[in-house]
Design a protein around this motif. Structure first.
Motif, PDB file in Angstrom:
ATOM      1  N   UNK A   1       0.844  -1.198   0.000  1.00  0.00           N
ATOM      2  CA  UNK A   1       0.000   0.000   0.000  1.00  0.00           C
ATOM      3  C   UNK A   1       0.878   1.247   0.000  1.00  0.00           C
ATOM      4  N   UNK A   2       0.721   2.126  -1.003  1.00  0.00           N
ATOM      5  CA  UNK A   2       1.424   3.422  -0.952  1.00  0.00           C
ATOM      6  C   UNK A   2       0.515   4.402  -0.213  1.00  0.00           C
ATOM      7  N   UNK A   3       1.110   5.160   0.699  1.00  0.00           N
ATOM      8  CA  UNK A   3       0.302   5.873   1.694  1.00  0.00           C
ATOM      9  C   UNK A   3       1.070   7.102   2.176  1.00  0.00           C
ATOM     10  N   UNK A   4       0.371   8.174   2.512  1.00  0.00           N
ATOM     11  CA  UNK A   4       1.011   9.312   3.158  1.00  0.00           C
ATOM     12  C   UNK A   4       1.617   8.889   4.476  1.00  0.00           C
ATOM     13  N   UNK A   5       2.721   9.540   4.849  1.00  0.00           N
ATOM     14  CA  UNK A   5       3.438   9.075   6.047  1.00  0.00           C
ATOM     15  C   UNK A   5       2.773   9.513   7.358  1.00  0.00           C
ATOM     16  N   UNK A   6       1.982  10.580   7.301  1.00  0.00           N
ATOM     17  CA  UNK A   6       1.470  11.146   8.556  1.00  0.00           C
ATOM     18  C   UNK A   6       0.524  10.218   9.308  1.00  0.00           C
ATOM     19  N   UNK A   7      -0.288   9.447   8.586  1.00  0.00           N
ATOM     20  CA  UNK A   7      -1.230   8.554   9.275  1.00  0.00           C
ATOM     21  C   UNK A   7      -1.065   7.110   8.823  1.00  0.00           C
ATOM     22  N   UNK A   8       0.110   6.798   8.291  1.00  0.00           N
ATOM     23  CA  UNK A   8       0.389   5.434   7.830  1.00  0.00           C
ATOM     24  C   UNK A   8       0.234   4.414   8.962  1.00  0.00           C
ATOM     25  N   UNK A   9       0.718   4.795  10.136  1.00  0.00           N
ATOM     26  CA  UNK A   9       0.667   3.879  11.278  1.00  0.00           C
ATOM     27  C   UNK A   9      -0.786   3.635  11.700  1.00  0.00           C
ATOM     28  N   UNK A  10      -1.616   4.660  11.585  1.00  0.00           N
ATOM     29  CA  UNK A  10      -3.030   4.525  11.945  1.00  0.00           C
ATOM     30  C   UNK A  10      -3.744   3.546  11.002  1.00  0.00           C
ATOM     31  N   UNK A  11      -3.433   3.644   9.709  1.00  0.00           N
ATOM     32  CA  UNK A  11      -4.034   2.713   8.749  1.00  0.00           C
ATOM     33  C   UNK A  11      -3.520   1.294   8.977  1.00  0.00           C
ATOM     34  N   UNK A  12      -2.243   1.179   9.325  1.00  0.00           N
ATOM     35  CA  UNK A  12      -1.685  -0.144   9.631  1.00  0.00           C
ATOM     36  C   UNK A  12      -2.442  -0.770  10.802  1.00  0.00           C
TER      37      UNK A  12
END
Lengths: 165, 165, 165, 165
Positions: A78-89
């Protein structure tokens, strides 16, 4: 073993609108990056959204989860913005129906379109981790791979680090 | 877990000599590439040689083996010209003293100094494969990872492929 | 015959702040651009300000005029944001004390730091026009040179055109 | 006033053949460079040959002269390898039928395809000089413009300089 690539936008795909002198999203660059990287792994691309991850809503996040749940592939990048990447994980790890799959999220600090990017490096990295890691949800940034529950973005430095370090 | 990076040259590190209008080797770009990639994996760089892999002699190849044998790290990434990468992989697999280590060779088709390179992608890829694969000798190219005894470079396309495919 | 280069910022010098994901001004890139362009014309650089030309005040504009008036050189190149470049050209043409000098304003639509820039092209262009044109105030954009009182920026296309066309 | 651009190859247009790991000529990059430079000067491109200027024969040079003689435009820009650019300029100055035209030769030390090029800078420079200089034959390199009979390439530094300096 084909790899599903889900595109959500993020810095990866930001570009410069020369008429209005601002950063915008248009088409994704991920396909072009794989071509320039001479990638011959079998990949299936799907663009789910094209947004800044700070603007990602719960509904957006649920759409990401649904795509991971329903796709046939068991290897997902998944390519994702870094700011909320951990939240999506975290959302992915808590959702039912993704347990048997290897999901790796990655992103970039510098847009690919701006040249000296970390995007090519991270894309090569994430695509490799996803092929060999056991099922689970991971974040691949800065040449490292973190379990979803042991990672945070350091806001001062922009670098991802293990919580346990 | 620190990673040893051994630099041997190859297309990765070729650059353009503007006075004599030809391709040359000077300093390695691998350190700069890791910096641009925002790599925070712990790496130890050593430049063994800076040559075209077509010019690599048996003695050169033995020097590569020796470096793998003697270094403390058990994770080793080698940057190498693509033309004889498979030959060096074979030499490493046949050599005593490297058995317990994970060795990944990688390279590039386009010099990093010439812009739209596959080098950043391959470097991110190889650095990731080396962290998670079990001991053995591998070639990481084109977003894929091959066992040393099941890989060849297709001379027409420049793409690496499995012999067994 | 030395050329005075006055730097005011503009898109030319915008760069990407990767921590805050926004466009910012830091140091000017003009010196590096001249170096990459292998420029051997004799130039004297001075950074007056480092701003978006939409933020340029009357006082800022007066500072530009003062610099043109007081410098010893009779050939002056000004790097400037495109949005109010014509306004500054008009201020220069109306000011006393600049009559005997050749002043050329130039800018860019794409920041130099974002790669496929028009900045290098425009810099080479403006530096050449300033060497050969008679005294007066000009705008050099898009490979063309316009008198200060016969030029406007087309806001839809971002292209500079003659009012008289 | 339209400008004729005659393309002869040279470092400007060299690119990297990734299969054979060598420098080659294919299509010219000049059109793309003008597009990236957002050039809106009226230009007519013609590719005469695509060679290293060290390989330019008397017949090749005569073809360049013929193109300058026969074209309708009185403003002519020639992209040319740097090694024998001065020789071609001399041939043009000595040929009948070019007297009333402004001819500017330019080139590059770094191929455009290799990124941090002087080509964009020189192209913008030459295109500007050709628009404003009186009839004659000139060499535009390093941000300067030289009369055909007062210029040489310094082989040690790669920089063009006036013979009279």
């Amino acid at each position: 073993m084909p790899i599903r690539i889900l595109i959500t936008g993020g810095t990866f795909d930001k570009q410069y609108d020369e008429i209005h002198a601002r950063l915008v999203f248009r088409e994704s660059h991920v396909g072009e990056m794989l071509r320039l990287g001479r990638c011959h792994a079998e990949v299936h691309l799907r663009t789910i959204m094209m947004i800044d991850s700070l603007d990602m809503t719960d509904a957006d996040r649920e759409a990401v989860v649904q795509n991971c749940r329903q796709c046939d592939e068991t290897k997902i990048l998944i390519t994702h913005g870094t700011d909320t990447m951990v939240e999506t994980a975290r959302a992915l790890a808590g959702a039912g129906g993704v347990e048997g799959k290897t999901v790796v999220l990655t992103g970039a600090m510098i847009p690919y379109a701006f040249g000296s990017s970390d995007g090519m490096f991270n894309l090569g990295s994430a695509l490799s981790f996803v092929q060999v890691l056991p099922p689970g949800v991971y974040v691949a940034m800065n040449g490292r791979c973190f379990a979803w529950n042991d990672v945070r973005k350091n806001r001062q430095t922009g670098v991802f680090e293990a919580v346990s370090e």
